[in-house]
Every structure is written in C-alpha cells, then in structure tokens.
Design a protein around this motif. Structure first.
Motif, PDB file in Angstrom:
ATOM      1  N   GLY A  70       0.883  -1.199   0.028  1.00 57.95           N
ATOM      2  CA  GLY A  70      -0.041  -0.011   0.084  1.00 57.95           C
ATOM      3  C   GLY A  70       0.748   1.147   0.031  1.00 57.95           C
ATOM      4  O   GLY A  70       2.217   1.226   0.353  1.00 57.95           O
ATOM      5  N   PRO A  71       0.215   2.606  -0.308  1.00 63.54           N
ATOM      6  CA  PRO A  71       0.971   3.552  -0.319  1.00 63.54           C
ATOM      7  C   PRO A  71       1.437   4.073   1.216  1.00 63.54           C
ATOM      8  O   PRO A  71       1.054   3.539   2.266  1.00 63.54           O
ATOM      9  CB  PRO A  71      -0.106   4.646  -0.589  1.00 63.54           C
ATOM     10  N   LYS A  72       2.519   4.937   1.380  1.00 65.93           N
ATOM     11  CA  LYS A  72       3.118   5.310   2.326  1.00 65.93           C
ATOM     12  C   LYS A  72       3.133   6.759   2.489  1.00 65.93           C
ATOM     13  O   LYS A  72       3.383   7.498   1.599  1.00 65.93           O
ATOM     14  CB  LYS A  72       4.476   4.744   2.390  1.00 65.93           C
ATOM     15  N   LEU A  73       2.730   7.326   3.802  1.00 61.42           N
ATOM     16  CA  LEU A  73       2.883   8.774   4.181  1.00 61.42           C
ATOM     17  C   LEU A  73       4.356   9.020   4.688  1.00 61.42           C
ATOM     18  O   LEU A  73       4.769   8.686   5.444  1.00 61.42           O
ATOM     19  CB  LEU A  73       1.853   9.174   5.245  1.00 61.42           C
ATOM     20  N   GLN A  74       4.918   9.909   3.602  1.00 64.52           N
ATOM     21  CA  GLN A  74       6.378  10.586   4.083  1.00 64.52           C
ATOM     22  C   GLN A  74       6.103  11.809   4.474  1.00 64.52           C
ATOM     23  O   GLN A  74       5.809  12.618   3.926  1.00 64.52           O
ATOM     24  CB  GLN A  74       7.306  10.354   2.891  1.00 64.52           C
ATOM     25  N   PHE A  75       6.662  11.942   5.832  1.00 70.15           N
ATOM     26  CA  PHE A  75       6.814  12.972   6.187  1.00 70.15           C
ATOM     27  C   PHE A  75       7.966  13.888   6.296  1.00 70.15           C
ATOM     28  O   PHE A  75       9.156  13.330   6.254  1.00 70.15           O
ATOM     29  CB  PHE A  75       6.412  12.968   7.915  1.00 70.15           C
ATOM     30  N   SER A  76       7.982  15.466   6.446  1.00 70.57           N
ATOM     31  CA  SER A  76       8.930  15.991   6.443  1.00 70.57           C
ATOM     32  C   SER A  76       9.215  16.928   7.713  1.00 70.57           C
ATOM     33  O   SER A  76       8.248  17.159   8.518  1.00 70.57           O
ATOM     34  CB  SER A  76       8.860  17.003   5.277  1.00 70.57           C
ATOM     35  N   GLN A  77      10.445  17.432   7.945  1.00 66.90           N
ATOM     36  CA  GLN A  77      10.725  18.043   9.301  1.00 66.90           C
ATOM     37  C   GLN A  77      10.434  19.385   9.354  1.00 66.90           C
ATOM     38  O   GLN A  77      10.359  19.961  10.212  1.00 66.90           O
ATOM     39  CB  GLN A  77      12.206  17.539   9.710  1.00 66.90           C
ATOM     40  N   GLN A  78      10.592  19.734   8.037  1.00 60.20           N
ATOM     41  CA  GLN A  78      10.150  21.295   7.970  1.00 60.20           C
ATOM     42  C   GLN A  78       8.782  21.641   7.980  1.00 60.20           C
ATOM     43  O   GLN A  78       7.912  21.512   6.911  1.00 60.20           O
ATOM     44  CB  GLN A  78      10.681  21.895   6.596  1.00 60.20           C
ATOM     45  N   GLY A  79       8.205  21.939   9.022  1.00 60.55           N
ATOM     46  CA  GLY A  79       6.495  21.824   9.320  1.00 60.55           C
ATOM     47  C   GLY A  79       5.963  20.479   9.237  1.00 60.55           C
ATOM     48  O   GLY A  79       6.491  19.655   9.164  1.00 60.55           O
ATOM     49  N   VAL A  80       4.937  20.611   9.265  1.00 54.85           N
ATOM     50  CA  VAL A  80       4.136  19.291   8.917  1.00 54.85           C
ATOM     51  C   VAL A  80       3.556  19.246   7.437  1.00 54.85           C
ATOM     52  O   VAL A  80       2.576  19.718   7.276  1.00 54.85           O
ATOM     53  CB  VAL A  80       2.816  19.318   9.862  1.00 54.85           C
ATOM     54  N   ASN A  87       3.796   3.317  -5.399  1.00 54.85           N
ATOM     55  CA  ASN A  87       4.578   2.731  -6.583  1.00 54.85           C
ATOM     56  C   ASN A  87       5.549   3.697  -7.120  1.00 54.85           C
ATOM     57  O   ASN A  87       5.504   3.688  -8.480  1.00 54.85           O
ATOM     58  CB  ASN A  87       3.563   2.087  -7.670  1.00 54.85           C
ATOM     59  N   GLY A  88       6.083   4.524  -6.548  1.00 56.85           N
ATOM     60  CA  GLY A  88       7.203   5.413  -6.829  1.00 56.85           C
ATOM     61  C   GLY A  88       6.448   6.666  -7.574  1.00 56.85           C
ATOM     62  O   GLY A  88       7.247   7.636  -7.729  1.00 56.85           O
ATOM     63  N   HIS A  89       5.195   6.888  -7.453  1.00 61.27           N
ATOM     64  CA  HIS A  89       4.524   8.094  -7.916  1.00 61.27           C
ATOM     65  C   HIS A  89       3.807   8.887  -6.615  1.00 61.27           C
ATOM     66  O   HIS A  89       3.211   8.093  -5.938  1.00 61.27           O
ATOM     67  CB  HIS A  89       3.611   7.738  -9.168  1.00 61.27           C
ATOM     68  N   VAL A  90       3.578  10.061  -6.850  1.00 62.96           N
ATOM     69  CA  VAL A  90       3.340  11.139  -5.781  1.00 62.96           C
ATOM     70  C   VAL A  90       1.810  11.100  -6.108  1.00 62.96           C
ATOM     71  O   VAL A  90       1.373  11.409  -7.230  1.00 62.96           O
ATOM     72  CB  VAL A  90       3.659  12.245  -5.613  1.00 62.96           C
ATOM     73  N   ARG A  91       0.938  10.576  -5.157  1.00 59.00           N
ATOM     74  CA  ARG A  91      -0.714  10.577  -5.358  1.00 59.00           C
ATOM     75  C   ARG A  91      -1.329  11.849  -4.647  1.00 59.00           C
ATOM     76  O   ARG A  91      -2.297  12.335  -4.953  1.00 59.00           O
ATOM     77  CB  ARG A  91      -1.335   9.190  -4.937  1.00 59.00           C
ATOM     78  N   ASN A 120      -2.461  10.065 -12.339  1.00 56.33           N
ATOM     79  CA  ASN A 120      -1.680   9.423 -13.474  1.00 56.33           C
ATOM     80  C   ASN A 120      -0.339  10.384 -13.607  1.00 56.33           C
ATOM     81  O   ASN A 120       0.417  10.504 -14.535  1.00 56.33           O
ATOM     82  CB  ASN A 120      -2.158   9.376 -14.805  1.00 56.33           C
ATOM     83  N   GLY A 121       0.230  10.891 -11.964  1.00 57.55           N
ATOM     84  CA  GLY A 121       1.388  11.522 -11.842  1.00 57.55           C
ATOM     85  C   GLY A 121       1.240  12.912 -12.339  1.00 57.55           C
ATOM     86  O   GLY A 121       2.225  13.834 -12.261  1.00 57.55           O
ATOM     87  N   LYS A 122       0.080  13.348 -12.658  1.00 57.25           N
ATOM     88  CA  LYS A 122      -0.156  14.793 -13.038  1.00 57.25           C
ATOM     89  C   LYS A 122      -1.199  15.602 -11.907  1.00 57.25           C
ATOM     90  O   LYS A 122      -2.087  15.153 -11.558  1.00 57.25           O
ATOM     91  CB  LYS A 122      -1.009  14.996 -14.364  1.00 57.25           C
ATOM     92  N   LEU A 123      -0.558  16.898 -11.592  1.00 62.39           N
ATOM     93  CA  LEU A 123      -1.228  17.444 -10.735  1.00 62.39           C
ATOM     94  C   LEU A 123      -2.500  18.071 -11.315  1.00 62.39           C
ATOM     95  O   LEU A 123      -2.663  18.823 -12.240  1.00 62.39           O
ATOM     96  CB  LEU A 123      -0.447  18.633 -10.048  1.00 62.39           C
ATOM     97  N   VAL A 124      -3.864  17.870 -10.593  1.00 60.91           N
ATOM     98  CA  VAL A 124      -4.973  18.199 -11.128  1.00 60.91           C
ATOM     99  C   VAL A 124      -6.008  18.902 -10.278  1.00 60.91           C
ATOM    100  O   VAL A 124      -6.790  19.613 -10.832  1.00 60.91           O
ATOM    101  CB  VAL A 124      -5.767  16.987 -11.705  1.00 60.91           C
ATOM    102  N   ALA A 125      -6.015  18.768  -8.906  1.00 59.56           N
ATOM    103  CA  ALA A 125      -6.824  19.398  -8.118  1.00 59.56           C
ATOM    104  C   ALA A 125      -6.172  20.022  -6.776  1.00 59.56           C
ATOM    105  O   ALA A 125      -5.038  19.265  -6.323  1.00 59.56           O
ATOM    106  CB  ALA A 125      -7.908  18.524  -7.900  1.00 59.56           C
ATOM    107  N   ALA A 126      -6.911  20.750  -6.042  1.00 60.92           N
ATOM    108  CA  ALA A 126      -6.267  20.911  -4.801  1.00 60.92           C
ATOM    109  C   ALA A 126      -7.672  20.844  -3.820  1.00 60.92           C
ATOM    110  O   ALA A 126      -8.680  21.121  -3.820  1.00 60.92           O
ATOM    111  CB  ALA A 126      -5.938  22.300  -4.860  1.00 60.92           C
TER     112      ALA A 126
END
Length: 210
Positions: A70-80, A87-91, A120-126
């Motif tokens: 399944g997908p994994k949530l990757q967190f950053s230390q710069q803020g939340v 599968n190597g693609h940002v969803r 499909n790897g393309k930014l489409v909505a916010a």
C-alpha cells in the motif's frame, strides 16, 4: 531260371548303383526369401526406434509473490508536510497543522488540511478541509468540516460538508449540500460525484449510497 552266385552279385550291385544315382539327382526344394540390403536395414532400424532424446529443461527459479504494502505517508521535518507515495508516484502532497497516526492502523489524522491531488502523475486538483482521515490501506481520504475542491486544469470549484477521495478509482464524492461554481454556471444539490480532475461532475438530489 537259375542264377549262379556270381550273376546274383552282379545284379544286386547294379540295382544299388542305380538307387544311389537317383538319390543324388534329387535336391530338396528351398523357398527363396529376398534379403534386404545392409543400407535399407539400417534405415528401417533408425525409423523404427523412437527419438528418446528429450529437450533439456532449464531449472525454474522461484520468484516470491509481490506483497501489496500500500501507499506510504512520507513526513518532512520542515513543518508538518507529507506526501502520499505509491509505486514510486506521488498521489497526494499536503500540509497540516497537526498529524497523527500509526504504522499498525496505517491511518493518518490531519487537522487544517491543505492538499494537492494527482491523477496519473499529473497535478489536477487542490483540496482544503478542517479535518482529514487518510486510510492508506483502503486508499481513501475522507475530509470533513466543510471541504473545498478546486480543479487546477479548469475554472471549477466544488464545496460540500464532506468529501471522499478514492485514490484507486480516481473518484471524488461529496454530500451535505453541494455548491459548484464553473464557467458553465452555478449549480446546487445534495451530493455530487466527479473524477479527480473534475472533467465530469454529476450533481445528485440525494447522497444515499455514497
């Protein structure tokens, strides 16, 4: 008629000689059976024998089945800030005021959510929402508290009380009163169904079954 001994011997000798001569002239009949030539015999032998040579089989290498983690949530230390990677693609990439969750449940809870959705790897909505629950096992993001979804490819904005984004099906549904603003006009309804990029939107008079 009288025969002397000498004459009788001569007669018997003549009879025996004739008998031997007759036996010598007789030959037993032998049936003639044609024999195959040496070359033909070899050909017949080669054709009659089956080809016992088998093709060599390559040894099979065991490949363990792939486990869908399944997908994994990757967190950053710069803020939340975090990314939903599959599968190597940002969803989905997003930021939040607070994030909590666990590796066992694989469910993340986020407050003051602001995210971007990819198709499909393309930014489409916010999407923005006061509260979001991201279930990485079911690939469902549930936003509540008054949600806004805006298309980044066309001038379309949808607002509703709650929304669900089905990442696997690339589908968004919403309920609790829907307002849609687009270049085609403004619409209102009880619920809606759309694709992530909002290329097509269906407004419903009831949210039953969503």
């Amino acid at each position: 008629m009288r025969f002397n001994l000498k004459s009788l011997v001569l007669i018997l000798s003549a009879v025996v000689a004739l008998s031997i001569a007759g036996c010598g002239n007789r030959q037993p009949s032998v049936s003639q059976i044609p024999t195959a030539q040496a070359g033909d015999n070899k050909t017949q032998t080669a054709q009659s024998q089956p080809d016992t040579k088998k093709s060599e089989k390559k040894p099979q290498v065991y490949t363990p089945p792939k486990v869908d983690e399944g997908p994994k949530l990757q967190f950053s230390q710069q803020g939340v800030t975090f990314s939903w990677v599959e599968n190597g693609h940002v969803r989905m990439s997003a930021s939040a005021k607070e994030v909590s969750g666990g590796e066992v449940t694989r469910i993340g809870q986020l407050t003051n959510f602001s995210g971007k959705l990819y198709e499909n790897g393309k930014l489409v909505a916010a999407m923005t929402a006061p509260k979001v629950i991201a279930d990485t096992t079911k690939r469902i993001v549930t936003a509540t508290g008054g949600v806004t979804l805006k298309s980044l490819e066309r001038n379309t904005t949808v607002r509703s009380q709650w929304m669900k984004w089905y990442a696997r099906e690339q589908k968004v549904v919403g309920d609790g009163g829907v307002k849609i603003n687009s270049t085609m006009g403004n619409m209102q309804g009880a619920a809606f169904v759309a694709d992530t990029a909002m290329k097509s939107i269906k407004v419903l008079d009831s949210g039953k079954g969503l």
